[in-house]
Design an enzyme around this catalytic site. Structure first.
Site, mmCIF file in Angstrom:
data_model
loop_
_atom_site.group_PDB
_atom_site.id
_atom_site.type_symbol
_atom_site.label_atom_id
_atom_site.label_comp_id
_atom_site.label_asym_id
_atom_site.label_seq_id
_atom_site.Cartn_x
_atom_site.Cartn_y
_atom_site.Cartn_z
ATOM 1 C CD1 TRP A 102 -2.047 -2.209 1.934
ATOM 2 C CD2 TRP A 102 -2.955 -1.340 0.090
ATOM 3 N NE1 TRP A 102 -3.048 -3.049 1.518
ATOM 4 C CE2 TRP A 102 -3.620 -2.549 0.400
ATOM 5 C CE3 TRP A 102 -3.357 -0.625 -1.044
ATOM 6 C CZ2 TRP A 102 -4.659 -3.057 -0.384
ATOM 7 C CZ3 TRP A 102 -4.396 -1.118 -1.828
ATOM 8 C CH2 TRP A 102 -5.032 -2.318 -1.493
ATOM 9 C CG ASP A 169 -3.189 3.916 4.298
ATOM 10 O OD1 ASP A 169 -4.258 3.700 4.906
ATOM 11 O OD2 ASP A 169 -2.872 3.309 3.246
ATOM 12 C CE LYS A 193 -8.515 -3.472 3.769
ATOM 13 N NZ LYS A 193 -7.498 -2.520 3.386
HETATM 14 C C1 LIG Z 1 -7.011 -1.952 2.075
HETATM 15 C C2 LIG Z 1 -6.003 -0.877 2.185
HETATM 16 C C3 LIG Z 1 -5.957 0.195 1.280
HETATM 17 C C4 LIG Z 1 -6.874 0.296 0.088
HETATM 18 O O1 LIG Z 1 -8.138 0.632 0.480
HETATM 19 P P1 LIG Z 1 -9.313 0.852 -0.593
HETATM 20 O O2 LIG Z 1 -10.386 1.428 0.279
HETATM 21 O O3 LIG Z 1 -9.634 -0.479 -1.175
HETATM 22 O O4 LIG Z 1 -8.828 1.807 -1.618
HETATM 23 C C5 LIG Z 1 -5.018 1.177 1.484
HETATM 24 N N1 LIG Z 1 -4.154 1.122 2.519
HETATM 25 C C6 LIG Z 1 -4.173 0.109 3.408
HETATM 26 C C7 LIG Z 1 -3.197 0.111 4.538
HETATM 27 C C8 LIG Z 1 -5.096 -0.919 3.268
HETATM 28 O O5 LIG Z 1 -5.116 -1.926 4.150
#
Ligand SMILES: *Cc1c(COP(=O)(O)O)cnc(C)c1O
Length: 353
Positions: A102, A169, A193
């Site tokens: 990511w 993030d 998540k």
């Molecule tokens: C799942 C995830 C993403 C991507 O998220 P989307 O909502 O599918 O764009 C980005 N960063 C991390 C750390 C993730 O676990």
């Protein structure tokens, strides 16, 4: 229905009670005689629900009032470009830490909008640790970190001090532990998540940073528009926000992020101790950087992975396959994974021969 324990990395497990409330609201929202799916985002009950969701976020994470809380679409993935686009002026520098898949995507998108410096990388060791000693650019606007690396199972236990401000993030560990929001200029997270369903992305942004890049942006990509309209410039994903609302209420009733952090540590400890103890399995991750949310593990010697996955599935323990880039197994044990789920997994690991 035989309820299974879902160890998926995302979309992921949600509290049973939240799912029941979501199902009820899909038929009749709070006695309004209509499904929440049919209701206008401008109607009072919905405006109030969204505002209450913001307040829950503010309360649970102790967000100071000089931050805006936005509910956007496009996933965390859109924030990979929306953040540098809104923040960086042409030619300005942002530092990025490369701690997983990511992070790499965030880096790739940010390069369109400024001078991106990758200040550290764990790539050479398949992202099995969090780099500690690295130098930041003196003229850095911000330092980007992926606070929890969903695929590789590493987590920043301590956040670095940024020369500028931190951008985090937190898609896979938001609300799992207390965070000092004031260290961050921006925190962002896809909901699916640890706080709700796919379809809504939360962005917590310091008010003075909104409009910083002075770029002429498309309306929907401009933080200023969403901040000004309280995330109601266009039709927001109301149902997804409602499920976030109920999940955060559930978290609040459990005692908030401090209580949740304690539970998360207990769950993770149980699983990591079994991985260490059990001669069949091992962890690929440096001990001090192990994630409380995503726990990858592999066979100590080679073995038949499918056989173990089938063995677990027979016991109602599902979605344990490791990410294709790592192999082996991964148990995601987010806030909503009950202790019994982890206990059942540990028991399966013990009884597997
Ligand atoms: C799942 C995830 C993403 C991507 O998220 P989307 O909502 O599918 O764009 C980005 N960063 C991390 C750390 C993730 O676990």
């Amino acid at each position: 229905m035989q309820k299974k324990f879902n160890f998926s990395a995302g979309p992921a497990v949600l509290p049973d009670d939240v799912l029941k409330q979501a199902a009820a609201a899909a038929v009749d929202f709070n006695g309004h005689g209509m499904s929440i799916l049919e209701m206008s985002h401008r109607s009072a009950p919905i405006v109030n629900m969204v505002s209450e969701t913001r307040q829950l976020v503010r309360h649970l994470l102790n967000v100071p009032d000089y931050y805006k809380i936005l509910f956007l679409q496009g996933g965390a993935s859109l924030q990979f470009s929306m953040i540098p686009m809104n923040i960086l002026k042409d030619g300005e520098t942002a530092d990025y830490t490369d701690t997983g898949a990511w992070s790499a995507k965030a880096i790739r998108d940010a390069r369109h909008f400024g001078n991106v410096q990758v200040v550290c990388s764990s790539k050479a060791s398949v992202h099995n640790h969090i780099p500690k000693d690295f130098e930041q650019s003196p003229d850095q606007v911000y330092l980007h970190i992926t606070t929890n690396n969903t695929i590789f199972g590493t987590q920043w236990q301590e956040f670095p001090d940024a020369n500028g401000f931190l951008v985090g993030d937190m898609s896979s560990d938001i609300f799992s532990r207390p965070v000092d929001v004031s260290k961050f200029g921006i925190i962002y997270a896809g909901a699916q998540k640890n706080m709700g369903p796919a379809g809504v992305t939360m962005v917590i942004v310091r008010k003075d940073l909104i409009g910083r890049s002075e770029r002429d942006l498309s309306t929907m990509l401009d933080f200023a528009v969403h901040a000004d309209k309280d995330s109601m410039y266009n039709t927001p994903p109301i149902f997804a926000i409602f499920v976030v609302n109920r999940t955060l209420q559930w978290l609040k009733e459990l005692g908030g992020v401090d209580a949740m952090h304690k539970q998360n540590k207990t769950k993770a400890k149980l699983l990591y101790e079994e991985i260490e103890r059990n001669p069949l399995f091992k962890s690929p991750v440096a001990e001090k950087d192990r994630s409380l949310m995503n726990v990858p593990f592999v066979f100590a010697e080679s073995g038949d992975e499918k056989h173990f996955l089938d063995y677990c599935a027979d016991r109602g323990l599902v979605t344990l396959k490791g990410h294709r880039s790592v192999g082996g197994f991964r148990a995601s044990i987010y806030n909503a994974m009950p202790m019994e789920g982890v206990e059942s997994l540990v028991e399966a690991m013990q009884q597997y021969k």
